[in-house]
Design a protein around this motif. Structure first.
Motif, PDB file in Angstrom:
ATOM      1  N   LEU A 310       0.843  -1.188   0.000  1.00 37.16           N
ATOM      2  CA  LEU A 310       0.000   0.000   0.000  1.00 37.16           C
ATOM      3  C   LEU A 310       0.882   1.242   0.000  1.00 37.16           C
ATOM      4  O   LEU A 310       1.794   1.366   0.821  1.00 37.16           O
ATOM      5  CB  LEU A 310      -0.921   0.010   1.224  1.00 37.16           C
ATOM      6  CG  LEU A 310      -1.768   1.281   1.405  1.00 37.16           C
ATOM      7  CD1 LEU A 310      -2.760   1.428   0.257  1.00 37.16           C
ATOM      8  CD2 LEU A 310      -2.509   1.253   2.733  1.00 37.16           C
ATOM      9  N   ARG A 311       0.592   2.156  -0.908  1.00 39.27           N
ATOM     10  CA  ARG A 311       1.313   3.423  -0.961  1.00 39.27           C
ATOM     11  C   ARG A 311       0.315   4.560  -0.767  1.00 39.27           C
ATOM     12  O   ARG A 311      -0.673   4.656  -1.509  1.00 39.27           O
ATOM     13  CB  ARG A 311       2.048   3.571  -2.292  1.00 39.27           C
ATOM     14  CG  ARG A 311       3.081   4.690  -2.271  1.00 39.27           C
ATOM     15  CD  ARG A 311       4.042   4.619  -3.428  1.00 39.27           C
ATOM     16  NE  ARG A 311       3.429   4.947  -4.692  1.00 39.27           N
ATOM     17  CZ  ARG A 311       3.480   4.197  -5.779  1.00 39.27           C
ATOM     18  NH1 ARG A 311       4.102   3.036  -5.739  1.00 39.27           N
ATOM     19  NH2 ARG A 311       2.900   4.567  -6.895  1.00 39.27           N
ATOM     20  N   ILE A 312       0.564   5.392   0.222  1.00 40.34           N
ATOM     21  CA  ILE A 312      -0.333   6.506   0.543  1.00 40.34           C
ATOM     22  C   ILE A 312       0.335   7.808   0.126  1.00 40.34           C
ATOM     23  O   ILE A 312       1.473   8.082   0.497  1.00 40.34           O
ATOM     24  CB  ILE A 312      -0.677   6.526   2.040  1.00 40.34           C
ATOM     25  CG1 ILE A 312      -1.514   5.293   2.401  1.00 40.34           C
ATOM     26  CG2 ILE A 312      -1.418   7.800   2.414  1.00 40.34           C
ATOM     27  CD1 ILE A 312      -1.828   5.174   3.873  1.00 40.34           C
ATOM     28  N   GLU A 313      -0.379   8.618  -0.654  1.00 41.73           N
ATOM     29  CA  GLU A 313       0.137   9.907  -1.114  1.00 41.73           C
ATOM     30  C   GLU A 313      -0.870  11.000  -0.763  1.00 41.73           C
ATOM     31  O   GLU A 313      -2.070  10.813  -0.906  1.00 41.73           O
ATOM     32  CB  GLU A 313       0.374   9.880  -2.627  1.00 41.73           C
ATOM     33  CG  GLU A 313       1.371   8.826  -3.084  1.00 41.73           C
ATOM     34  CD  GLU A 313       1.490   8.757  -4.597  1.00 41.73           C
ATOM     35  OE1 GLU A 313       0.867   9.610  -5.276  1.00 41.73           O
ATOM     36  OE2 GLU A 313       2.190   7.867  -5.105  1.00 41.73           O
ATOM     37  N   GLY A 314      -0.353  12.127  -0.318  1.00 37.67           N
ATOM     38  CA  GLY A 314      -1.215  13.273  -0.020  1.00 37.67           C
ATOM     39  C   GLY A 314      -2.019  13.107   1.251  1.00 37.67           C
ATOM     40  O   GLY A 314      -3.130  13.651   1.350  1.00 37.67           O
ATOM     41  N   ALA A 315      -1.486  12.382   2.244  1.00 35.54           N
ATOM     42  CA  ALA A 315      -2.225  12.165   3.493  1.00 35.54           C
ATOM     43  C   ALA A 315      -2.461  13.470   4.246  1.00 35.54           C
ATOM     44  O   ALA A 315      -3.361  13.558   5.080  1.00 35.54           O
ATOM     45  CB  ALA A 315      -1.466  11.176   4.391  1.00 35.54           C
TER      46      ALA A 315
END
Length: 927
Positions: A310-315
């Motif tokens: 899982l890659r989270i961007e703009g959290a």
């Protein structure tokens, strides 16, 4: 007692925050097992929970935290290495702690459930097994490590047994332990020797908990916990203050007192700043939602036996708290779908030359006053063939209609209730429940859901939602004396038309109005017609038409003093124009809920109070569009209508229907038409054997179609209709008997029965055989020199164009206007046919449609760009649908120009520009 209750509330609140963080940290630890700081952070959290639960006498909670701490201490000391089994057991411990915290919050006491006691036994046995593992040290340190291991084991187990003896629950557990393992007895005998060591070993960690790093101390000092209800009340008061500010501003402007205006301006600045700050108290980073997903993805991936990163961007992207609460479930459902249906198992991915580990990206960012959330995976994508097969299986479509659906139409079926392509129902998904709810819930927030998928590459679900639902910028318009607010998030542009522009570019065909906005047909809707409002006293900005009772089509004529105000709005990917009497101004409004008697009306989104204290209704653009059948995403009913036509959605087109003789019907694309008008028969003049009329102070040639087509002649009439075209900067018109109507349908043209010069084919429209005319060829037959500008002086006579278009109607129409401009056009029936022709022949430029069977326009372009011999050939994409996503994708694959199919002049200009650039490049290479 009150103090103790307050401390308990703080403890529970802190526990909930820490436990949410633990889920993410454990998943991260599984990927970075050597991260000492991460292990220490987890250890401190569990240690704090254990210590505080002992203070309150929560024995079950303390026991679970204690054995978890034993495992973590070994990880922290580096004597064991983390693995999947350890992570899973620790996560189970966290889940049990969460459940106990919920029970404490609801009842004030721990749950009396044997499940927790059973788990304590399992956890203790697991901890002892871990503690007994040999240390990860060099041979020279083996003896020392064994001693350390013996010390750690008895102290941990002894503490647990002492804890068991302190409560009536745990002795039972101790008995069970004794029956399952022989280790407790010798450990109990050694307990007195090791008690002191156990205490000493805990002191350093306790000191760490008491004295956190300076950064943590600083954060603690600058944050306070505030009740959510208090923030909501504060937001409501801010809204009332904004309303009062608007009212004072209006009064100050009316009184025109300089001092009052200055004071009001200063107060307005303060109110705006205060409102902004209060809004920030309600804004929360979307990471508060995103951070729950590492644990969810890990558990679901394990259940599905897949490897997923899982890659989270703009959290850090911020949203209103109320919206964040509303999007949790839709996001969870889409993530579950990506894991279950999207990303393939590792062995299948390897067979496809993909990395064994699939990637799931959750991305958030601001764009145009909205928040965009994307859920993207690199899985198998959505196979349109499967969707069509499932639609047939469920009886939604016949095999013929399903086959006729475009990929875009097929994807839209996913949003229908009960629709699922899963071959079997799993615990994760597959019941056909959810995507329709996702779409409905997002639209309730004023948002839009878009779906893009490419088989073998992956799927992206894009959600567009407003930043906040409390205070929004809105455009205030007036119709029939009433004011309405339109959210600016749906606003594209404002258009004000003068009478002469109305007469030229606004057309009334049947009961529908259209405006030609920069060459594109824009459907118009009058706000007063939607609400069936009478003509207001201030409705000066309207138009009248010269429509007669006998005829269905006219030119819209405006009186000298009448103008038209058009608010161009965006509903999904479709635009339409809302005609209003006047446009006042834009201002910030406070959204108030509708009363029960108005909630059922889809055209209203809420209400607000204006500066004068009167209420104004907020328009729901999506609701208005749905009532007028202008939605970008067609409902299943509309999809069936498209399918019945046997063609794809992209081939839908506004057609103008007319007659020359009452018994023969004809059609042409409405986008080619510049104006519709009427003339008296006695205004037709004959010059040099040709008919002309004086039109707008110029002589304009008129064409009688029976002179060039084998059709019945135009009957004698006192008045005729003109279909005016503007091509090559010149006006020319067809002379016809009657304009019947305009219709937006998918074109399925039969090219066999009536195909000849000037006629593209035929189709059944409204139970009548209708001939489709080739406007360009007819004009060329009338005057072969009409398009001479493109054939002379352009410097590229004889250029060869490869045209890839699967629709026979459009293929012939495009070929006609390209040929009339002097190009040698070779047609291909689809992308694969075009690719095969490129292997055999040479071409100067490629013009391609997007949606085609076998090989799409984008796929064709990609193959061209990857071919060493062909990569420099210019590529132009022509399409009936010009969404922003298509344009971005076209740019990514290397398309040189992007136009609507019927933008003849724009297409020819691009052809000229690209061929000239290529000619210059060839000369430079030759030099």
């Amino acid at each position: 007692m009150a103090i103790e209750n307050d401390i308990l509330k703080d403890f529970l609140s802190e526990c909930k925050e820490n436990l949410e963080l633990l889920d993410q940290q454990f998943v991260e630890l599984e990927q970075k097992p050597e991260d000492a700081e991460l292990i220490k952070s987890i250890f401190r959290t569990i240690h704090t929970i254990k210590g505080t639960s002992g203070f309150f006498g929560f024995t079950t909670l303390e026991a679970i935290a204690h054995f978890g701490e034993d495992i973590l201490s070994k990880l922290r000391d580096g004597t064991i290495r983390n693995n999947e089994d350890i992570t899973t057991m620790l996560l189970r411990a966290v889940d049990h702690i969460k459940a106990i915290i919920v029970a404490l919050e609801q009842t004030g006491k721990e749950p009396d459930d044997l499940t927790y006691l059973d788990f304590i036994v399992e956890l203790r046995n697991f901890a002892e097994k871990v503690i007994k593992q040999p240390a990860r040290t060099s041979p020279s340190e083996t003896a020392q490590t064994e001693v350390s291991g013996v010390e750690a084991g008895p102290s941990a187990s002894t503490a647990a047994i002492e804890q068991a003896a302190a409560t009536p629950k745990i002795p039972e557990t101790g008995t069970e332990m004794g029956t399952e393992s022989e280790t407790p007895t010798p450990l109990r005998s050694e307990a007195p020797k090791k008690t002191t060591n156990a205490s000493e070993s805990e002191r350093p960690e306790s000191s760490q908990s008491v004295s956190p790093p300076p950064t943590q101390q600083h954060l603690t000092e600058t944050h306070v916990r505030v009740d959510v209800q208090l923030l909501d009340n504060l937001m409501n008061l801010a809204g009332e203050l904004v309303l009062s500010r608007n009212r004072l501003t209006q009064l100050a402007n009316q009184m025109n007192n300089i001092d009052l205006l200055a004071a009001n301006q200063h107060m307005s600045l303060i109110v705006t700043e205060m409102q902004t700050q209060i809004m920030k108290t309600r804004m929360q980073p979307i990471g508060n939602v995103f951070n729950k997903f590492p644990r969810i993805v890990r558990d679901l991936a394990k259940a599905a036996q897949k490897q997923i990163q899982l890659r989270i961007e703009g959290a850090e992207t911020e949203l209103d708290r109320s919206i964040i609460e509303s999007i949790k479930d839709p996001l969870t459902h889409m993530v579950r779908n990506s894991i279950d249906h999207g990303i393939e198992p590792a062995d299948i991915r390897i067979q496809k030359d993909k990395p064994a580990v699939g990637v799931l990206v959750m991305r958030a960012y601001h764009e145009g006053g909205q928040v965009i959330i994307e859920i993207q995976d690199d899985g198998a994508g959505i196979d349109p063939k499967k969707i069509r097969a499932k639609a047939v299986e469920k009886g939604l479509l016949t095999p013929e209609k399903a086959q006729a659906l475009s990929d875009r139409d097929a994807l839209m079926l996913i949003f229908q209730p009960g629709f699922s392509t899963a071959e079997k129902v799993t615990n994760i998904s597959g019941r056909g429940v959810g995507m329709d709810v996702v779409k409905t819930n997002i639209e309730k927030l004023g948002g839009v859901v878009d779906l893009q998928s490419e088989p073998g590459v992956g799927t992206t679900v894009k959600i567009k939602i407003p930043l906040t639902l409390a205070i929004i910028p809105a455009l205030i318009v007036k119709t029939a004396g009433e004011r309405y607010a339109i959210p600016q998030v749906n606003l594209v542009e404002l258009v004000h038309l003068q009478p002469e522009t109305i007469a030229r570019d606004v057309q009334l065909i049947g009961n529908a109005e259209f405006y030609r906005l920069r060459g594109q047909i824009l459907p118009l809707v009058r706000l007063r017609d939607i609400f069936k409002l009478g003509r207001g006293a201030d409705a000066g900005a309207t138009t009248s038409s010269s429509k007669s009772n006998a005829d269905n089509a006219v030119t819209v004529e405006a009186a000298d003093h009448e103008t038209m105000n058009i608010v161009v709005l965006n509903s999904g990917e479709r635009q339409f124009g809302l005609v209003v009497d006047s446009i006042n101004d834009s201002e910030e409004i406070v959204v108030k809920p509708l009363g029960d008697h108005l909630k059922h009306i889809p055209c209203y989104a809420g209400t607000t109070l204006m500066g004068d204290g009167r209420a104004a209704l907020i328009l729901d653009v999506v609701g208005i569009a749905s009532t007028l059948n202008l939605r970008a995403e067609e409902t299943l009913k509309q999809t069936k209508l498209v399918a019945e036509s046997g063609v794809k959605e992209e081939d839908q087109q506004f057609l103008l229907l007319f007659t020359v003789n009452p018994d023969e019907f004809f059609a042409i694309p409405l986008a080619l038409v510049n104006r519709l008008d009427k003339i008296k028969a006695n205004r037709i003049e004959h010059i040099s054997g040709r008919e002309v009329i004086q039109y707008r102070k110029k002589s304009m040639p008129v064409i009688r179609l029976e002179n060039y087509l084998p059709i019945s002649p135009l009957p004698e009439q006192d008045e005729y209709h003109l279909i005016v075209f503007n091509m090559n900067d010149k006006d020319i018109a067809f002379l016809v008997s009657k304009i019947e109507d305009s219709i937006n349908i998918a074109i399925n043209v039969d090219e066999e029965n009536f195909r000849q010069d000037g006629i593209l084919g035929s189709a059944i429209i409204r139970d009548r055989t209708t001939l489709f005319l080739d406007v360009y060829q007819i004009i060329n037959m009338y005057n072969p020199d009409f398009f001479i500008r493109y054939r002379q002086g352009s410097g590229f006579q004889g250029g060869r164009i490869l045209l890839a278009e699967d629709s026979g109607f459009y293929r012939n129409l495009l070929s006609s206007y390209l040929s009339s401009a002097g190009f040698d056009v070779i047609s291909a029936e689809d992308g694969q046919d075009a690719w095969e022709k490129l292997q055999q022949e040479s071409f100067d430029i490629v013009i391609t449609d997007i949606e085609m069977p076998r090989l799409s326009g984008f796929e064709l372009t990609k193959k061209i760009r990857e071919d060493e011999r062909l990569k420099t050939i210019p590529v132009i994409v022509v399409t009936s649908l010009s969404g922003e996503d298509d344009k971005r994708r076209a740019s990514r694959v290397g398309v040189d120009a992007f136009h609507a199919k019927l933008e003849r002049d724009m297409v020819l200009k691009s052809v000229e520009s690209l061929l000239n650039a290529q000619k210059v490049q060839n000369l430079e290479q030759a030099a």
